[in-house]
Motif scaffolding. Structure first.
Motif, PDB file in Angstrom:
ATOM      1  N   ARG A 193       0.832  -1.207   0.000  1.00  0.00           N
ATOM      2  CA  ARG A 193       0.000   0.000   0.000  1.00  0.00           C
ATOM      3  C   ARG A 193       0.864   1.254   0.000  1.00  0.00           C
ATOM      4  O   ARG A 193       0.601   2.190  -0.753  1.00  0.00           O
ATOM      5  N   SER A 194       1.880   1.269   0.835  1.00  0.00           N
ATOM      6  CA  SER A 194       2.754   2.434   0.889  1.00  0.00           C
ATOM      7  C   SER A 194       3.514   2.631  -0.417  1.00  0.00           C
ATOM      8  O   SER A 194       3.791   3.760  -0.825  1.00  0.00           O
ATOM      9  N   ALA A 195       3.834   1.513  -1.076  1.00  0.00           N
ATOM     10  CA  ALA A 195       4.632   1.596  -2.299  1.00  0.00           C
ATOM     11  C   ALA A 195       3.810   2.017  -3.511  1.00  0.00           C
ATOM     12  O   ALA A 195       4.283   2.780  -4.355  1.00  0.00           O
ATOM     13  N   PHE A 196       2.561   1.528  -3.609  1.00  0.00           N
ATOM     14  CA  PHE A 196       1.831   1.677  -4.868  1.00  0.00           C
ATOM     15  C   PHE A 196       0.538   2.495  -4.798  1.00  0.00           C
ATOM     16  O   PHE A 196       0.020   2.887  -5.842  1.00  0.00           O
ATOM     17  N   SER A 197      -0.012   2.737  -3.621  1.00  0.00           N
ATOM     18  CA  SER A 197      -1.290   3.455  -3.565  1.00  0.00           C
ATOM     19  C   SER A 197      -1.176   4.857  -4.147  1.00  0.00           C
ATOM     20  O   SER A 197      -2.043   5.303  -4.919  1.00  0.00           O
ATOM     21  N   GLY A 198      -0.116   5.567  -3.795  1.00  0.00           N
ATOM     22  CA  GLY A 198       0.081   6.916  -4.318  1.00  0.00           C
ATOM     23  C   GLY A 198       0.291   6.957  -5.820  1.00  0.00           C
ATOM     24  O   GLY A 198      -0.415   7.692  -6.532  1.00  0.00           O
ATOM     25  N   PRO A 199       1.237   6.174  -6.363  1.00  0.00           N
ATOM     26  CA  PRO A 199       1.439   6.171  -7.814  1.00  0.00           C
ATOM     27  C   PRO A 199       0.201   5.747  -8.605  1.00  0.00           C
ATOM     28  O   PRO A 199      -0.085   6.327  -9.655  1.00  0.00           O
ATOM     29  N   LEU A 200      -0.550   4.765  -8.102  1.00  0.00           N
ATOM     30  CA  LEU A 200      -1.746   4.322  -8.831  1.00  0.00           C
ATOM     31  C   LEU A 200      -2.828   5.399  -8.822  1.00  0.00           C
ATOM     32  O   LEU A 200      -3.509   5.619  -9.836  1.00  0.00           O
ATOM     33  N   ALA A 201      -3.007   6.083  -7.684  1.00  0.00           N
ATOM     34  CA  ALA A 201      -3.976   7.172  -7.637  1.00  0.00           C
ATOM     35  C   ALA A 201      -3.561   8.316  -8.553  1.00  0.00           C
ATOM     36  O   ALA A 201      -4.397   8.918  -9.255  1.00  0.00           O
ATOM     37  N   ALA A 202      -2.262   8.607  -8.593  1.00  0.00           N
ATOM     38  CA  ALA A 202      -1.767   9.661  -9.487  1.00  0.00           C
ATOM     39  C   ALA A 202      -1.969   9.273 -10.945  1.00  0.00           C
ATOM     40  O   ALA A 202      -2.279  10.128 -11.785  1.00  0.00           O
ATOM     41  N   LEU A 203      -1.821   7.989 -11.256  1.00  0.00           N
ATOM     42  CA  LEU A 203      -2.054   7.507 -12.625  1.00  0.00           C
ATOM     43  C   LEU A 203      -3.502   7.769 -13.054  1.00  0.00           C
ATOM     44  O   LEU A 203      -3.757   8.272 -14.153  1.00  0.00           O
ATOM     45  N   VAL A 204      -4.447   7.441 -12.185  1.00  0.00           N
ATOM     46  CA  VAL A 204      -5.860   7.648 -12.514  1.00  0.00           C
ATOM     47  C   VAL A 204      -6.146   9.126 -12.738  1.00  0.00           C
ATOM     48  O   VAL A 204      -6.827   9.508 -13.710  1.00  0.00           O
ATOM     49  N   LEU A 205      -5.659   9.999 -11.862  1.00  0.00           N
ATOM     50  CA  LEU A 205      -5.899  11.430 -12.004  1.00  0.00           C
ATOM     51  C   LEU A 205      -5.261  11.974 -13.286  1.00  0.00           C
ATOM     52  O   LEU A 205      -5.840  12.844 -13.957  1.00  0.00           O
ATOM     53  N   THR A 206      -4.088  11.475 -13.641  1.00  0.00           N
ATOM     54  CA  THR A 206      -3.409  11.943 -14.853  1.00  0.00           C
ATOM     55  C   THR A 206      -4.196  11.550 -16.099  1.00  0.00           C
ATOM     56  O   THR A 206      -4.321  12.336 -17.043  1.00  0.00           O
ATOM     57  N   VAL A 207      -4.750  10.339 -16.121  1.00  0.00           N
ATOM     58  CA  VAL A 207      -5.562   9.897 -17.258  1.00  0.00           C
ATOM     59  C   VAL A 207      -6.830  10.733 -17.367  1.00  0.00           C
ATOM     60  O   VAL A 207      -7.229  11.145 -18.471  1.00  0.00           O
ATOM     61  N   ILE A 208      -7.479  11.008 -16.229  1.00  0.00           N
ATOM     62  CA  ILE A 208      -8.682  11.850 -16.253  1.00  0.00           C
ATOM     63  C   ILE A 208      -8.349  13.243 -16.784  1.00  0.00           C
ATOM     64  O   ILE A 208      -9.076  13.800 -17.627  1.00  0.00           O
ATOM     65  N   GLY A 209      -7.244  13.803 -16.316  1.00  0.00           N
ATOM     66  CA  GLY A 209      -6.836  15.118 -16.809  1.00  0.00           C
ATOM     67  C   GLY A 209      -6.528  15.113 -18.293  1.00  0.00           C
ATOM     68  O   GLY A 209      -6.843  16.068 -19.010  1.00  0.00           O
ATOM     69  N   TYR A 210      -5.945  14.016 -18.778  1.00  0.00           N
ATOM     70  CA  TYR A 210      -5.649  13.898 -20.206  1.00  0.00           C
ATOM     71  C   TYR A 210      -6.927  13.884 -21.036  1.00  0.00           C
ATOM     72  O   TYR A 210      -7.015  14.549 -22.076  1.00  0.00           O
ATOM     73  N   LEU A 211      -7.939  13.143 -20.584  1.00  0.00           N
ATOM     74  CA  LEU A 211      -9.196  13.080 -21.320  1.00  0.00           C
ATOM     75  C   LEU A 211      -9.862  14.453 -21.402  1.00  0.00           C
ATOM     76  O   LEU A 211     -10.484  14.800 -22.418  1.00  0.00           O
ATOM     77  N   VAL A 212      -9.715  15.238 -20.354  1.00  0.00           N
ATOM     78  CA  VAL A 212     -10.263  16.600 -20.371  1.00  0.00           C
ATOM     79  C   VAL A 212      -9.464  17.482 -21.335  1.00  0.00           C
ATOM     80  O   VAL A 212     -10.040  18.231 -22.143  1.00  0.00           O
ATOM     81  N   LEU A 213      -8.143  17.395 -21.268  1.00  0.00           N
ATOM     82  CA  LEU A 213      -7.296  18.235 -22.119  1.00  0.00           C
ATOM     83  C   LEU A 213      -7.469  17.907 -23.594  1.00  0.00           C
ATOM     84  O   LEU A 213      -7.385  18.793 -24.448  1.00  0.00           O
ATOM     85  N   VAL A 214      -7.689  16.649 -23.930  1.00  0.00           N
ATOM     86  CA  VAL A 214      -7.892  16.266 -25.331  1.00  0.00           C
ATOM     87  C   VAL A 214      -9.122  16.973 -25.893  1.00  0.00           C
ATOM     88  O   VAL A 214      -9.127  17.450 -27.043  1.00  0.00           O
ATOM     89  N   ARG A 215     -10.180  17.070 -25.100  1.00  0.00           N
ATOM     90  CA  ARG A 215     -11.396  17.739 -25.557  1.00  0.00           C
ATOM     91  C   ARG A 215     -11.194  19.248 -25.676  1.00  0.00           C
ATOM     92  O   ARG A 215     -11.799  19.898 -26.539  1.00  0.00           O
ATOM     93  N   VAL A 216     -10.355  19.790 -24.815  1.00  0.00           N
ATOM     94  CA  VAL A 216     -10.130  21.240 -24.835  1.00  0.00           C
ATOM     95  C   VAL A 216      -9.151  21.636 -25.933  1.00  0.00           C
ATOM     96  O   VAL A 216      -9.403  22.560 -26.723  1.00  0.00           O
ATOM     97  N   ILE A 217      -8.014  20.938 -25.992  1.00  0.00           N
ATOM     98  CA  ILE A 217      -6.949  21.310 -26.944  1.00  0.00           C
ATOM     99  C   ILE A 217      -7.202  20.700 -28.307  1.00  0.00           C
ATOM    100  O   ILE A 217      -6.983  21.347 -29.346  1.00  0.00           O
ATOM    101  N   GLY A 218      -7.637  19.445 -28.343  1.00  0.00           N
ATOM    102  CA  GLY A 218      -7.856  18.763 -29.608  1.00  0.00           C
ATOM    103  C   GLY A 218      -6.557  18.291 -30.235  1.00  0.00           C
ATOM    104  O   GLY A 218      -5.467  18.403 -29.655  1.00  0.00           O
ATOM    105  N   ASN A 219      -6.654  17.767 -31.458  1.00  0.00           N
ATOM    106  CA  ASN A 219      -5.494  17.248 -32.176  1.00  0.00           C
ATOM    107  C   ASN A 219      -5.253  17.985 -33.491  1.00  0.00           C
ATOM    108  O   ASN A 219      -4.669  17.438 -34.423  1.00  0.00           O
ATOM    109  N   ASP A 220      -5.714  19.239 -33.562  1.00  0.00           N
ATOM    110  CA  ASP A 220      -5.554  20.003 -34.796  1.00  0.00           C
ATOM    111  C   ASP A 220      -4.215  20.715 -34.886  1.00  0.00           C
ATOM    112  O   ASP A 220      -3.925  21.363 -35.890  1.00  0.00           O
TER     113      ASP A 220
END
Length: 524
Positions: A443-470
């Motif tokens: 838990r001490s080793a992986f809980s933080g990195p895994l939670a950060a991974l989820v938040l980073t993916v969520i932020g990416y999905l938001v940024l893709v809609r805002v910035i786009g691929n143009d």
């Protein structure tokens, strides 16, 4: 540094005293100092090879087809299979024997030549069999040429083994780095002249021959005294070296097969073009682990071994290494995952676009492999090397069974999934093996990195809609890579601010102070 000589009164042979003697500067240096210094040159050589090879291959990939890379990757599997010298483990046996004299060197050379000749014979005998089985004609050529050059290098192998046994990696690292840099010249020449099928083979052979030439120069400058000994073969010593070496060599062979048998399965069932895409995707996916393992792996083994009787400090050290591995590997993997659709065509060319989905699957491997390497270090540090062999055999069985089935169903994507399954099963079983001897705080080793991974993916999905691929491809790659790294770091800080800051500052303080390897990972 010069090696001392001693007179063998019974046969007038000159020999080196066993390691740990008190007559030379080389052998009176502390072992830890030689290990750290040798490790430094090993890391330097590894990073130079990674960096220069990456830049050179970017240009070379644009000139060659996926099928060429697939043929070469498949041929390398058979080279590994037929390489009996590596399986013999004679280099480890020689290092364990410790005495360097004409008798040990002569015995090592004769054994190596006999085993090398057997390897060359297997390579030549396999050619008609492989052709009859439907493999590309270039594959037997690559196998025979590679093992033939390896056989030439056997004459220099005893001298290289002496350097390794004394932890003197600098000459080897310098020689291999220079040879690797120069070896790309014939590869580009052949690729530009339309002889691309010989390009990768030329690079590999030139690299080996130049490294041999550099070793010859060093031999006559710094190891000439070894040539002045009276080399001879002793059957009793040969049996001793083989008994010790075969166990270690076979264990290493199984570990090597774990990173080679997927190429054989895919190349045989789906063809060399599919293997070419897979091979390039796999190599790109290994960037995180290639950058991480030279930094963590060497120190971890020594640390775990020294702390094996101190459960509390050992547990903290293991947790710290696992946490560091996750926080370094995950953001690089995320950056590559986000940017893969634009990065691969931009860097390698449009013809490599089919490698994108494979790269995204294999990035899971890039996160799991450093964790598995750390597990290997724990088992070795706890004095359980047989467990490593058992786990490797188990993983090999999983990879063969799952690899054949999934490759038959889903081609290269199935092979990539089988590799993930193999590593996952190995991690689960290894955890069950380690748990009775060491309580790992997952838990001490992986809980933080895994939670950060989820938040980073969520932020990416938001940024893709805002910035786009143009945007231009390079700009899309830039912001996606930037968010993968910076977004993960910010998320990790938000999830566990106190722990993240304390551990980052701790690692930075160790880097600034250059603490010895035995203490760097063991602090609370």
């Amino acid at each position: 540094m010069k090696l001392a000589r001693a007179k063998d009164m019974s046969n007038t042979d000159q020999s080196l005293p066993p390691a740990g003697g008190e007559t030379t500067a080389q052998t009176t240096e502390p072992l830890a100092y030689r290990a750290v210094r040798g490790g430094f040159w090993s890391v330097v050589g590894s990073y130079f090879t990674i960096g220069f090879g990456f830049l050179a291959n970017i240009a070379l990939i644009r000139l060659l087809t996926p099928a060429i890379y697939g043929e070469f990757a498949l041929a390398m599997f058979f080279v590994t299979l037929f390489d009996l010298v590596g399986k013999s483990g004679l280099n480890y046996a020689f290092a364990h024997h410790r005495t360097v004299n004409g008798e040990s060197l002569g015995t090592l050379l004769v054994l190596s030549l006999l085993i090398g000749a057997a390897s060359l014979g297997l390579a030549l005998l396999s050619a008609p069999i492989l052709l009859a089985a439907g493999y590309a004609p270039m594959i037997p050529v690559i196998i025979a040429a590679t093992i033939g050059v390896q056989f030439i290098g056997i004459w220099l192998w005893p001298f290289a083994v002496v350097l390794e046994s004394e932890l003197r990696f600098k000459p080897l690292a310098v020689a291999t780095s220079i040879a690797m840099a120069l070896s790309y010249a014939p590869a580009f020449g052949l690729a530009l002249s339309g002889q691309g099928q010989y390009s990768l083979l030329a690079q590999s052979l030139t690299n080996s021959l130049l490294a041999m030439a550099a070793m010859c120069v060093y031999l006559f400058r710094a190891q000439r005294h070894l040539l002045q000994m009276r080399w001879r073969y002793r059957p009793a010593l040969a049996r001793q070296l083989l008994r010790f070496g075969l166990t270690t060599g076979l264990g290493n062979f199984v570990s090597t097969l774990l990173v080679q048998v997927d190429n054989f399965i895919l190349g045989t069932l789906a063809g060399t073009t599919a293997l070419g895409y897979y091979d390039r995707a796999y190599r790109v996916a290994q960037w995180p682990s290639q950058l991480l393992l030279p930094l963590v792996g060497r120190a971890a083994v020594f640390t775990y071994n020294q702390l094996r009787d101190d459960q509390a400090r050992l547990q903290r050290s293991v947790t710290m290494v696992l946490w560091t591995s996750a926080n370094l590997a995950i953001p690089i993997a995320l950056a590559l995952f986000f940017s893969a659709p634009e990065l691969v065509p931009l860097v390698f060319g449009a013809q490599w676009a089919p490698a994108v989905p494979l790269l995204r699957i294999l990035l899971v491997v890039s996160v799991l492999r450093p964790i598995w390497e750390n597990v290997w270090a724990i088992l070795v540090g706890l004095g359980l090397p047989r467990r490593v062999v058992e786990l490797s055999l188990f993983q090999l069985a999983v990879l063969v069974i799952a690899g054949v089935l999934l490759t038959w169903l889903f081609s290269a994507a199935g092979t990539a999934t089988a590799v993930i399954l193999m590593l996952s099963c190995g991690l689960v079983l290894s955890y069950l093996r380690i748990k009775p001897k060491l309580a790992i705080d997952l838990r001490s080793a992986f809980s933080g990195p895994l939670a950060a991974l989820v938040l980073t993916v969520i932020g990416y999905l938001v940024l893709v809609r805002v910035i786009g691929n143009d945007l231009p491809a390079w700009a899309v790659v830039a912001w996606k890579v930037g968010w993968g790294v910076a977004g993960f770091s910010l998320s990790a800080l938000l999830v566990q601010p106190k722990q993240f800051i304390e551990r980052v500052l701790y690692i930075w303080s160790l880097w600034r102070r250059r603490a010895p390897a035995s203490t760097q990972l063991s602090a609370s």
